[in-house]
Scaffold this motif. Sequence first.
Motif, PDB file in Angstrom:
ATOM      1  N   LEU A   1      -6.918   9.321  61.010  1.00 55.05           N
ATOM      2  CA  LEU A   1      -6.778   8.165  60.107  1.00 55.05           C
ATOM      3  C   LEU A   1      -7.794   8.347  58.986  1.00 55.05           C
ATOM      4  O   LEU A   1      -9.009   8.359  59.219  1.00 55.05           O
ATOM      5  N   PHE A   2      -7.284   8.502  57.770  1.00 64.45           N
ATOM      6  CA  PHE A   2      -8.139   8.895  56.657  1.00 64.45           C
ATOM      7  C   PHE A   2      -8.097   7.813  55.592  1.00 64.45           C
ATOM      8  O   PHE A   2      -7.116   7.647  54.877  1.00 64.45           O
ATOM      9  N   ARG A   3      -9.200   7.100  55.500  1.00 67.15           N
ATOM     10  CA  ARG A   3      -9.248   5.992  54.535  1.00 67.15           C
ATOM     11  C   ARG A   3      -9.646   6.481  53.142  1.00 67.15           C
ATOM     12  O   ARG A   3      -9.432   5.779  52.173  1.00 67.15           O
ATOM     13  N   SER A   4     -10.255   7.641  53.073  1.00 68.68           N
ATOM     14  CA  SER A   4     -10.577   8.292  51.785  1.00 68.68           C
ATOM     15  C   SER A   4     -11.755   7.629  51.087  1.00 68.68           C
ATOM     16  O   SER A   4     -12.277   6.610  51.546  1.00 68.68           O
ATOM     17  N   ASP A   5     -12.107   8.195  49.941  1.00 67.51           N
ATOM     18  CA  ASP A   5     -13.182   7.619  49.121  1.00 67.51           C
ATOM     19  C   ASP A   5     -12.696   6.439  48.292  1.00 67.51           C
ATOM     20  O   ASP A   5     -13.477   5.875  47.517  1.00 67.51           O
TER      21      ASP A   5
ATOM     22  N   ARG B   1     -10.566  18.363  62.786  1.00 67.86           N
ATOM     23  CA  ARG B   1     -10.600  17.285  63.794  1.00 67.86           C
ATOM     24  C   ARG B   1      -9.220  16.715  64.089  1.00 67.86           C
ATOM     25  O   ARG B   1      -9.085  15.847  64.956  1.00 67.86           O
ATOM     26  N   CYS B   2      -8.202  17.136  63.368  1.00 68.08           N
ATOM     27  CA  CYS B   2      -6.868  16.574  63.599  1.00 68.08           C
ATOM     28  C   CYS B   2      -5.809  17.553  63.110  1.00 68.08           C
ATOM     29  O   CYS B   2      -6.126  18.537  62.431  1.00 68.08           O
ATOM     30  N   ASP B   3      -4.554  17.277  63.475  1.00 71.41           N
ATOM     31  CA  ASP B   3      -3.440  18.118  63.013  1.00 71.41           C
ATOM     32  C   ASP B   3      -2.759  17.512  61.801  1.00 71.41           C
ATOM     33  O   ASP B   3      -2.277  18.230  60.926  1.00 71.41           O
ATOM     34  N   ILE B   4      -2.678  16.186  61.803  1.00 73.48           N
ATOM     35  CA  ILE B   4      -1.959  15.462  60.758  1.00 73.48           C
ATOM     36  C   ILE B   4      -2.851  14.326  60.277  1.00 73.48           C
ATOM     37  O   ILE B   4      -3.462  13.633  61.094  1.00 73.48           O
ATOM     38  N   VAL B   5      -2.915  14.129  58.973  1.00 71.23           N
ATOM     39  CA  VAL B   5      -3.661  13.008  58.399  1.00 71.23           C
ATOM     40  C   VAL B   5      -2.706  11.855  58.108  1.00 71.23           C
ATOM     41  O   VAL B   5      -1.594  12.074  57.608  1.00 71.23           O
ATOM     42  N   LEU B   6      -3.149  10.648  58.447  1.00 66.19           N
ATOM     43  CA  LEU B   6      -2.433   9.412  58.102  1.00 66.19           C
ATOM     44  C   LEU B   6      -3.263   8.681  57.058  1.00 66.19           C
ATOM     45  O   LEU B   6      -4.453   8.422  57.289  1.00 66.19           O
ATOM     46  N   THR B   7      -2.647   8.338  55.919  1.00 64.81           N
ATOM     47  CA  THR B   7      -3.413   7.808  54.792  1.00 64.81           C
ATOM     48  C   THR B   7      -2.469   7.051  53.868  1.00 64.81           C
ATOM     49  O   THR B   7      -1.248   7.238  53.944  1.00 64.81           O
ATOM     50  N   PRO B   8      -2.968   6.176  52.986  1.00 67.32           N
ATOM     51  CA  PRO B   8      -2.053   5.454  52.087  1.00 67.32           C
ATOM     52  C   PRO B   8      -1.355   6.400  51.105  1.00 67.32           C
ATOM     53  O   PRO B   8      -1.958   7.384  50.659  1.00 67.32           O
ATOM     54  N   PRO B   9      -0.107   6.106  50.728  1.00 73.74           N
ATOM     55  CA  PRO B   9       0.597   6.894  49.716  1.00 73.74           C
ATOM     56  C   PRO B   9       0.336   6.392  48.308  1.00 73.74           C
ATOM     57  O   PRO B   9       0.704   7.053  47.331  1.00 73.74           O
ATOM     58  N   ALA B  10      -0.281   5.207  48.213  1.00 77.97           N
ATOM     59  CA  ALA B  10      -0.486   4.533  46.928  1.00 77.97           C
ATOM     60  C   ALA B  10      -1.485   3.416  47.183  1.00 77.97           C
ATOM     61  O   ALA B  10      -1.763   3.076  48.331  1.00 77.97           O
ATOM     62  N   PRO B  11      -2.042   2.847  46.121  1.00 79.47           N
ATOM     63  CA  PRO B  11      -2.978   1.736  46.343  1.00 79.47           C
ATOM     64  C   PRO B  11      -2.320   0.501  46.954  1.00 79.47           C
ATOM     65  O   PRO B  11      -3.025  -0.375  47.448  1.00 79.47           O
TER      66      PRO B  11
ATOM     67  N   ALA C   1       3.541   4.723  54.386  1.00 76.11           N
ATOM     68  CA  ALA C   1       2.472   5.437  55.085  1.00 76.11           C
ATOM     69  C   ALA C   1       2.646   6.912  54.792  1.00 76.11           C
ATOM     70  O   ALA C   1       3.752   7.441  54.898  1.00 76.11           O
ATOM     71  N   GLN C   2       1.549   7.560  54.397  1.00 73.96           N
ATOM     72  CA  GLN C   2       1.621   8.976  54.039  1.00 73.96           C
ATOM     73  C   GLN C   2       1.058   9.844  55.157  1.00 73.96           C
ATOM     74  O   GLN C   2      -0.012   9.553  55.705  1.00 73.96           O
ATOM     75  N   LEU C   3       1.777  10.914  55.478  1.00 76.09           N
ATOM     76  CA  LEU C   3       1.335  11.916  56.439  1.00 76.09           C
ATOM     77  C   LEU C   3       1.111  13.228  55.688  1.00 76.09           C
ATOM     78  O   LEU C   3       1.909  13.588  54.823  1.00 76.09           O
ATOM     79  N   VAL C   4       0.035  13.936  56.046  1.00 73.42           N
ATOM     80  CA  VAL C   4      -0.343  15.151  55.324  1.00 73.42           C
ATOM     81  C   VAL C   4      -0.735  16.223  56.339  1.00 73.42           C
ATOM     82  O   VAL C   4      -1.332  15.909  57.377  1.00 73.42           O
ATOM     83  N   ALA C   5      -0.415  17.461  56.026  1.00 73.17           N
ATOM     84  CA  ALA C   5      -0.842  18.585  56.877  1.00 73.17           C
ATOM     85  C   ALA C   5      -1.391  19.710  56.011  1.00 73.17           C
ATOM     86  O   ALA C   5      -1.339  19.647  54.781  1.00 73.17           O
ATOM     87  N   LEU C   6      -1.926  20.729  56.663  1.00 71.92           N
ATOM     88  CA  LEU C   6      -2.431  21.899  55.942  1.00 71.92           C
ATOM     89  C   LEU C   6      -1.274  22.694  55.334  1.00 71.92           C
ATOM     90  O   LEU C   6      -0.149  22.638  55.833  1.00 71.92           O
ATOM     91  N   PRO C   7      -1.537  23.448  54.257  1.00 71.64           N
ATOM     92  CA  PRO C   7      -0.489  24.265  53.651  1.00 71.64           C
ATOM     93  C   PRO C   7       0.226  25.142  54.689  1.00 71.64           C
ATOM     94  O   PRO C   7      -0.426  25.744  55.549  1.00 71.64           O
ATOM     95  N   GLY C   8       1.541  25.169  54.607  1.00 72.91           N
ATOM     96  CA  GLY C   8       2.332  25.988  55.519  1.00 72.91           C
ATOM     97  C   GLY C   8       2.794  25.278  56.772  1.00 72.91           C
ATOM     98  O   GLY C   8       3.648  25.775  57.504  1.00 72.91           O
ATOM     99  N   ARG C   9       2.211  24.087  57.034  1.00 72.60           N
ATOM    100  CA  ARG C   9       2.546  23.376  58.275  1.00 72.60           C
ATOM    101  C   ARG C   9       3.700  22.383  58.065  1.00 72.60           C
ATOM    102  O   ARG C   9       3.686  21.295  58.634  1.00 72.60           O
ATOM    103  N   ASP C  10       4.646  22.757  57.246  1.00 74.15           N
ATOM    104  CA  ASP C  10       5.743  21.840  56.932  1.00 74.15           C
ATOM    105  C   ASP C  10       6.580  21.485  58.163  1.00 74.15           C
ATOM    106  O   ASP C  10       6.945  20.328  58.361  1.00 74.15           O
ATOM    107  N   ALA C  11       6.901  22.488  58.959  1.00 70.45           N
ATOM    108  CA  ALA C  11       7.789  22.223  60.102  1.00 70.45           C
ATOM    109  C   ALA C  11       7.146  21.232  61.059  1.00 70.45           C
ATOM    110  O   ALA C  11       7.803  20.290  61.532  1.00 70.45           O
ATOM    111  N   SER C  12       5.852  21.400  61.322  1.00 73.86           N
ATOM    112  CA  SER C  12       5.238  20.473  62.277  1.00 73.86           C
ATOM    113  C   SER C  12       5.047  19.100  61.647  1.00 73.86           C
ATOM    114  O   SER C  12       5.192  18.075  62.326  1.00 73.86           O
TER     115      SER C  12
END
Lengths: 432, 432
Positions: free
Chosen positions: B239-243, B347-357, B399-410
């Motif tokens: 869960l990534f609240r960001s700056d 610390r994680c496989d997938i980040v959960l974070t807002p897609p917009a303000p 809700a936005q989900l993000v992964a590392l480059p190349g991890r599209d399938a997962s």
Amino acid sequence: MSDSFPLAHAAHRIAAGEVSATQLLEVALQRVTASEARVHAFTILSIDAARAAAAACDTGPVRGPLHGVPIAVKDVFDTADLPTAYGSPIWQGHRPRADASAVALARAAGAVILGKTVTTEFASYTPGPTTNPHDIARTPGGSSSGSAAAVAAGMVTAAFGTQTAGSIIRPAAYCGVVGYKPSFGVISRAGMKPLAESFDTAGTLACTVADAALLAGVAAGRHDLAAPVAADAWPTIGLFRSDWWDEAEPAQRAAIEAVAEGLRSDGARVVDLAAPAIPWVNALHSEAMAWEAARAFAWERAAQPHALSPKLAEILTRGAAMTPARLEVVWSGLARARAKLSALFERCDIVLTPPAPGQAPLGLDGTGSPTFNRIWSLLGGPCLTLPCGRSPDGMPLGAQLVALPGRDASLLGMASRVEKIVSAMYVPCAAA
Amino acid sequence: MSDSFPLAHAAHRIAAGEVSATQLLEVALQRVTASEARVHAFTILSIDAARAAAAACDTGPVRGPLHGVPIAVKDVFDTADLPTAYGSPIWQGHRPRADASAVALARAAGAVILGKTVTTEFASYTPGPTTNPHDIARTPGGSSSGSAAAVAAGMVTAAFGTQTAGSIIRPAAYCGVVGYKPSFGVISRAGMKPLAESFDTAGTLACTVADAALLAGVAAGRHDLAAPVAADAWPTIGLFRSDWWDEAEPAQRAAIEAVAEGLRSDGARVVDLAAPAIPWVNALHSEAMAWEAARAFAWERAAQPHALSPKLAEILTRGAAMTPARLEVVWSGLARARAKLSALFERCDIVLTPPAPGQAPLGLDGTGSPTFNRIWSLLGGPCLTLPCGRSPDGMPLGAQLVALPGRDASLLGMASRVEKIVSAMYVPCAAA
């Protein structure tokens, strides 16, 4: 033309009123008249528009560092005033609405576009009609065939090219001119026909390091690259024979060793670099190109498959059929190879290595081998070749210098100094 | 249309003869008739050609996984049969010779192109006429404004978009649809107008994760991405609240916390990620874009400077004026930020974070803020937003989900599972 009017000097002299842009263009056109029927460097000459542009330079304000100097543009860059066919019958008669970024920035700096130069089919493997000005029975190399030949024949002092595997460095070496492939991304690719996006790089071919740098620096909007200063002190040079040294012709190997010796004599520290034992990398790079090209030419494959050359059609079919599992093998192998290539620079600042297996091969049905180029297109750093000698057949041989990505300014500064050292062995630029 | 005919099912049903491509197209055209006058999603509708393509699907062999289904294409992708103006008066009436790679591959798989959708000027900041189907007084977001609105209004089930800062994820969230920005380079950019080459990424907007994945997988030639399977086991979610958490609206923050809680309840491990303390990164990303855009639009700046919007003209002027020293600061700062963002995934496989303000802002003179998007466009990994709730004003929140480059399938497999969890809070796709 090349000896009397290097690019930077020409612009200065025009700006100072010592020579007119029109005079300079007419000299270029005389060289065209003398050579083009043998060399076939151009797909189209833009004589009327070039004369108008030169006249405008002669009567108007100084536009920039290329004010009034004629250049040529490989026909994979879009031009708003000239047909752009990317070396393929599929695009015959195509007239883009806009200039590619590199062309627009060169024009804005005052360059006069003399014409479009022959590219192999979509900058891949099937050659056009261009011959090598040093021996018209030999290939000029490719895919920037026309740009290399036009510079070598003295028709222009500098020209744009592109490289995905070895398409700037190899033709420059075969034609006895300077070729400069900047770091990946330095020159915008907007308006350039894609072949393989992960590697496609715009660059320049010219008579001198200074001219190659000037045109590239202007096209990149990077004034720090446009006027390299010959390095005061030698960086550490890594002599890199690669995994393919045995495939290089004896004269090419001797030429590289001679340059290394010349640099040592001038006080440079030259270290021998071990080959990284990645003989498989060229095949993987070729596969990655095929994968990306199959997507880049999706429309051509669907709309006009029979207008592709059999060789390109086969490559695209192979690329389109690659499985996700194979892609994973290819890209992870390339990442490993890139790491090994980067590690070479722990022992040196600049790599010295062959630009090609040797002299331009006989025959016009191929463009020679990119064996000594693919690894550097993969690494993404700046590469520069400059003429350093002649083969027993009297053909030009080059020496390639390579640095890490982003180190363009130091590579150019070093190359300017190397150019002075090897000038004793220098092959005069104009061949025809 | 969206509920009855998700993309994959539609193609199967057409192939099985349960429904015709023509029937499906007529349903889409009814939705267009009902909504387009309020929504202004399209720059041009291709009704005759779409009817002909649908009829050909109904009488010909099954072409591929998009057989007979109508889609829409953001007007930054070239189309051989339709004008392509990139959201700029400079290119009004431009008719490319070729389809962009993504369009050609979708057509080859049977897709019926219903029309081109509104983009902001050159996919940058100045909006077109499109409204948000959930409230026409609000922006649909941008730059993929028309694609997001067309999907939200049920006019098509899926559409192509592009993202350089936040141009897929933000409009998808504002319009209550799924947006998928694949890893950098997954979909070929051949035939796509460049804005900032280091970040430009093609992707999709759709009603469901499956549809977004199918269209993107086909356009990439990546069959492994075209049919994601909902993950069996939960990966670790960060869960990534960001700056910029304080800049998010309370309802958006609550929506993300609620999704995290929903995932925990389903057995997922959700860890809190510390903000990386890189508040300066958005400004640097904006500078890098300006630098690259100034080069990408070199011809437009030279040929028709007054036809650029004042805002874009100012950005390009600023980009063109950047010094080599400033470039060094910008790119090295971005490299540091990228390393910090990559480290989040230790610390994680997938980040959960807002897609917009938060919800789509009122007014049509802007497209909202890419504050929560730029870092992920910089990282280059896959991002996906899906609707997960409503604001107090009744507008969609994502809700936005993000992964590392190349991890599209997962990422896609995980998103399919998240989609099931949040379906209770799901905003129905069709809004108009």
